[in-house]
Design a protein around this motif. Structure first.
Motif, PDB file in Angstrom:
ATOM      1  N   GLY A  93       0.615  -0.989  12.529  1.00  0.00           N
ATOM      2  CA  GLY A  93       0.137  -1.978  13.546  1.00  0.00           C
ATOM      3  C   GLY A  93      -0.781  -1.339  14.411  1.00  0.00           C
ATOM      4  O   GLY A  93      -1.370  -2.050  15.364  1.00  0.00           O
ATOM      5  N   CYS A  94      -1.142  -0.025  14.398  1.00  0.00           N
ATOM      6  CA  CYS A  94      -2.344   0.498  15.233  1.00  0.00           C
ATOM      7  C   CYS A  94      -3.611   0.329  14.904  1.00  0.00           C
ATOM      8  O   CYS A  94      -3.871   0.535  13.492  1.00  0.00           O
ATOM      9  CB  CYS A  94      -2.047   2.082  15.342  1.00  0.00           C
ATOM     10  N   SER A  95      -4.649  -0.069  15.677  1.00  0.00           N
ATOM     11  CA  SER A  95      -5.821  -0.369  15.172  1.00  0.00           C
ATOM     12  C   SER A  95      -6.917   0.608  15.984  1.00  0.00           C
ATOM     13  O   SER A  95      -8.185   0.394  15.860  1.00  0.00           O
ATOM     14  CB  SER A  95      -6.254  -1.621  15.828  1.00  0.00           C
ATOM     15  N   SER A  96      -6.240   1.594  16.884  1.00  0.00           N
ATOM     16  CA  SER A  96      -7.041   2.353  17.698  1.00  0.00           C
ATOM     17  C   SER A  96      -6.478   3.685  17.979  1.00  0.00           C
ATOM     18  O   SER A  96      -5.657   4.012  18.657  1.00  0.00           O
ATOM     19  CB  SER A  96      -7.443   1.908  18.723  1.00  0.00           C
ATOM     20  N   LEU A  97      -6.595   4.581  16.749  1.00  0.00           N
ATOM     21  CA  LEU A  97      -5.888   5.981  16.785  1.00  0.00           C
ATOM     22  C   LEU A  97      -6.777   7.171  17.300  1.00  0.00           C
ATOM     23  O   LEU A  97      -8.034   7.131  16.878  1.00  0.00           O
ATOM     24  CB  LEU A  97      -5.318   6.204  15.343  1.00  0.00           C
ATOM     25  N   HIS A  98      -6.418   7.857  18.365  1.00  0.00           N
ATOM     26  CA  HIS A  98      -7.569   8.964  18.883  1.00  0.00           C
ATOM     27  C   HIS A  98      -6.976  10.060  18.765  1.00  0.00           C
ATOM     28  O   HIS A  98      -5.860  10.245  18.478  1.00  0.00           O
ATOM     29  CB  HIS A  98      -7.589   8.344  20.332  1.00  0.00           C
ATOM     30  N   ARG A 135      -3.851   4.282  20.868  1.00  0.00           N
ATOM     31  CA  ARG A 135      -4.569   3.845  22.038  1.00  0.00           C
ATOM     32  C   ARG A 135      -4.133   2.663  22.435  1.00  0.00           C
ATOM     33  O   ARG A 135      -3.963   2.213  23.597  1.00  0.00           O
ATOM     34  CB  ARG A 135      -5.986   4.221  22.033  1.00  0.00           C
ATOM     35  N   ASP A 136      -4.256   1.713  21.435  1.00  0.00           N
ATOM     36  CA  ASP A 136      -3.883   0.383  21.718  1.00  0.00           C
ATOM     37  C   ASP A 136      -2.322   0.087  22.130  1.00  0.00           C
ATOM     38  O   ASP A 136      -1.969  -0.701  23.111  1.00  0.00           O
ATOM     39  CB  ASP A 136      -4.229  -0.488  20.332  1.00  0.00           C
ATOM     40  N   ILE A 228     -10.306   7.477  15.323  1.00  0.00           N
ATOM     41  CA  ILE A 228     -10.415   7.863  13.870  1.00  0.00           C
ATOM     42  C   ILE A 228     -10.055   6.863  12.895  1.00  0.00           C
ATOM     43  O   ILE A 228      -9.149   5.933  13.587  1.00  0.00           O
ATOM     44  CB  ILE A 228      -9.898   9.249  13.582  1.00  0.00           C
ATOM     45  N   LYS A 229     -10.353   6.976  11.830  1.00  0.00           N
ATOM     46  CA  LYS A 229     -10.169   5.557  10.897  1.00  0.00           C
ATOM     47  C   LYS A 229      -9.775   6.426   9.368  1.00  0.00           C
ATOM     48  O   LYS A 229      -9.791   7.674   9.189  1.00  0.00           O
ATOM     49  CB  LYS A 229     -11.052   4.807  10.429  1.00  0.00           C
ATOM     50  N   PHE A 246      -7.321  18.336   9.039  1.00  0.00           N
ATOM     51  CA  PHE A 246      -6.143  17.146   8.664  1.00  0.00           C
ATOM     52  C   PHE A 246      -7.129  16.011   8.332  1.00  0.00           C
ATOM     53  O   PHE A 246      -8.255  15.738   8.744  1.00  0.00           O
ATOM     54  CB  PHE A 246      -5.395  16.783   9.563  1.00  0.00           C
ATOM     55  N   MET A 247      -6.528  15.447   7.193  1.00  0.00           N
ATOM     56  CA  MET A 247      -7.253  14.185   6.835  1.00  0.00           C
ATOM     57  C   MET A 247      -6.441  13.025   7.175  1.00  0.00           C
ATOM     58  O   MET A 247      -5.061  12.939   7.495  1.00  0.00           O
ATOM     59  CB  MET A 247      -7.180  14.134   5.202  1.00  0.00           C
ATOM     60  N   ILE A 248      -7.098  11.903   7.427  1.00  0.00           N
ATOM     61  CA  ILE A 248      -6.291  10.733   8.002  1.00  0.00           C
ATOM     62  C   ILE A 248      -6.046   9.657   6.784  1.00  0.00           C
ATOM     63  O   ILE A 248      -6.993   9.376   6.001  1.00  0.00           O
ATOM     64  CB  ILE A 248      -7.270   9.909   8.908  1.00  0.00           C
ATOM     65  N   GLU A 249      -4.706   9.175   6.686  1.00  0.00           N
ATOM     66  CA  GLU A 249      -4.351   8.243   5.840  1.00  0.00           C
ATOM     67  C   GLU A 249      -3.680   7.144   6.379  1.00  0.00           C
ATOM     68  O   GLU A 249      -3.298   7.126   7.650  1.00  0.00           O
ATOM     69  CB  GLU A 249      -3.379   8.918   4.806  1.00  0.00           C
ATOM     70  N   LYS A 250      -3.517   5.885   5.663  1.00  0.00           N
ATOM     71  CA  LYS A 250      -2.838   4.871   6.221  1.00  0.00           C
ATOM     72  C   LYS A 250      -1.495   4.799   6.280  1.00  0.00           C
ATOM     73  O   LYS A 250      -0.840   5.457   5.363  1.00  0.00           O
ATOM     74  CB  LYS A 250      -3.442   3.675   5.393  1.00  0.00           C
TER      75      LYS A 250
END
Length: 250
Positions: A93-98, A135-136, A228-229, A246-250
């Motif tokens: 549900g997060c659309s804005s991860l900082h 952040r959202d 980040i995305k 670190f890598m970002i995953e869903k």
């Protein structure tokens, strides 16, 4: 070491008090060495992560927040820890991860209500950490006056470096921390710019929370936080000390 100590205790029955004091001091030194060695795996046994918000004035301003008059505290569960090699996962549900890069202080000995001048005797070492923030989620919580728990404490929200011994960072107020995303510099700050320094923070925190071996205090982030995305790579470091990725995953 146990056999060694028992043998000395037996000998002390036949020795004077001076010898006993010597053995006691030797035992204390051994205990301190063991405690420091155990801190290498603070992520496995530390009981809490205490975080400090808005501890750099430029960061407070960039998010439209007032500069605090006293430390602003929140908690992360230790289940939020990940180490290099594990991915950061965007919470459902997060659309804005900082990203927020921070210097962490690792506690060596149990302490409560400590004076600022006594703080450093309870510090075992340091770590570098990312305070990943939904952040959202946080913005929504702030509008409603709700806690930041979901925004700050989700799984993988605290990527952390290996333990850094105190001798690697002689002065925690003379450290440069930085963060880049996909090779582009995003954050770079000096710990001397913290609003509340380490002795002030730990003295204040220990007034309300007993600090225990392996606990970590995250001291705040400099300006430059941002989103980040999925697929992004975050690299960060303490200049001349260490780096982590670190890598970002869903």
């Amino acid at each position: 070491m146990r056999i060694y100590i028992i043998q000395h205790k037996n000998r002390c029955k036949r020795l004077n008090c001076k010898n006993l004091l010597y053995v006691t001091k030797e035992l204390q030194q051994c205990t301190e060495i063991m405690a420091s060695a155990n801190l290498l795996r603070f992520v496995d046994f530390g009981r809490k992560i205490i975080c400090v918000g808005r501890n750099y004035s430029e960061h407070a301003v960039e998010l439209g927040n007032a500069i605090p008059e006293k430390p602003l505290l929140f908690l992360k569960p230790t289940s939020a820890y990940i180490e290099e090699g594990s991915p950061i996962k965007i919470p459902v549900g997060c659309s804005s991860l900082h990203h927020e890069i921070e210097l962490g202080v690792v506690i060596k000995t149990k302490c409560t209500k400590i004076k600022p001048e006594d703080v450093m005797s309870h510090v075992g070492g340091y770590c570098l950490a990312l305070d990943m923030t939904a952040r959202d989620f946080q913005d929504e919580a702030k509008k409603k006056g709700h806690p930041w728990t979901l925004a700050k404490g989700f799984d993988t929200s605290c990527p952390v470096s290996p333990f850094i011994p105190r001798e690697k960072i002689m002065d925690p107020h003379n450290v440069e921390i930085w963060c880049s995303v996909n090779g582009v510099a995003k954050q770079r700050g000096l710990t001397k710019d913290m609003i509340f320094n380490v002795p002030t923070l730990l003295s204040y925190i220990s007034t309300y929370f007993t600090l225990e071996p392996g606990d970590v205090v995250l001291t705040g982030t400099p300006s430059g936080v941002g989103p980040i995305k999925v697929g992004d790579v975050i690299e960060c470091g303490i200049t001349n000390v260490l780096t982590m990725k670190f890598m970002i995953e869903k």
